[in-house]
Design a protein around this motif. Structure first.
Motif, short mmCIF file in Angstrom:
data_model
loop_
_atom_site.label_atom_id
_atom_site.label_comp_id
_atom_site.label_asym_id
_atom_site.label_seq_id
_atom_site.Cartn_x
_atom_site.Cartn_y
_atom_site.Cartn_z
N GLU A 49 26.51 14.13 15.58
CA GLU A 49 25.85 14.22 14.28
C GLU A 49 24.93 15.44 14.30
O GLU A 49 24.22 15.66 15.27
CB GLU A 49 25.01 12.97 14.00
N GLU A 56 22.86 18.59 11.49
CA GLU A 56 22.53 19.00 10.13
C GLU A 56 22.97 20.44 9.94
O GLU A 56 22.59 21.32 10.71
CB GLU A 56 21.03 18.87 9.89
N ASN A 106 23.40 23.71 7.07
CA ASN A 106 22.74 24.24 5.87
C ASN A 106 23.81 24.76 4.92
O ASN A 106 24.62 25.61 5.31
CB ASN A 106 21.76 25.36 6.22
N PRO A 149 19.93 21.24 3.29
CA PRO A 149 20.50 20.57 4.45
C PRO A 149 21.63 19.61 4.04
O PRO A 149 21.56 18.97 2.99
CB PRO A 149 19.31 19.80 5.04
N VAL A 150 22.65 19.56 4.89
CA VAL A 150 23.77 18.65 4.69
C VAL A 150 24.04 17.95 6.02
O VAL A 150 24.44 18.60 6.99
CB VAL A 150 25.04 19.41 4.23
N PRO A 151 23.84 16.63 6.08
CA PRO A 151 24.18 15.91 7.30
C PRO A 151 25.70 15.93 7.51
O PRO A 151 26.47 15.83 6.55
CB PRO A 151 23.69 14.49 7.05
N ARG A 200 29.09 15.23 10.61
CA ARG A 200 29.54 14.69 11.90
C ARG A 200 30.75 15.50 12.36
O ARG A 200 31.73 15.64 11.63
CB ARG A 200 29.96 13.24 11.79
N HIS A 253 28.28 14.38 4.78
CA HIS A 253 27.71 13.22 4.09
C HIS A 253 26.91 13.75 2.90
O HIS A 253 25.77 14.18 3.05
CB HIS A 253 26.84 12.41 5.04
#
Length: 138
Positions: A11, A13, A15, A25-27, A29, A45
């Motif tokens: 996981e 983060e 950008n 920010p964009v989480p 995986r 996500h």
């Protein structure tokens, strides 16, 4: 006999670059599995409630950590953002285009784990061809 699948995930983060001065920010995986040894999966996500997954060649991601590569839907290149080493991912689809920056050290460390799971050049041996054929014929 079915071989167990192993998965390496991380996981992190990213950008989403909206302009040279602004990003959000964009989480995400990163996922790599021995069941699909040629591909990496990146799941974003988003606030939409439904994650978005992109799948492309592991080799493309590896090469992109060293030099610009890719064409069409996925282009990848290393660069610097201030003092940070980042990996740029330019993704293009009929729904639109996105430029994302990922922390290069985190992606490189995850790729090392993926290479320990299935070393480069041994992807074909990792495939369960008999099991896949049995699934197709069932």
């Amino acid at each position: 006999m079915e071989r167990p699948s192993s998965v390496v995930e991380h996981e992190l983060e990213l950008n989403l670059v909206l302009s040279p001065e602004h990003s959000v920010p964009v989480p995400a995986r990163l996922s790599y599995g021995s069941h699909d040894p040629y591909a990496v999966h990146i799941t974003f996500h988003l606030d939409t409630g439904s994650p978005v997954t992109w799948v492309f060649a592991r080799e493309l991601l590896v090469e992109g950590t060293f030099r610009p590569c890719g064409q069409g839907d996925v282009r990848i290149w290393p660069t610097r953002s201030g003092r940070r080493s980042v990996l740029c991912l330019a993704l293009s689809s009929p729904a639109g285009d996105a430029l994302l920056e990922a922390p290069l050290p985190a992606v490189a460390a995850w790729l090392e784990r993926a290479h320990r799971l299935v070393p480069p050049g041994s992807e074909l041996a990792a495939l369960d061809m008999d099991g896949s054929l049995a699934d197709l014929l069932a």
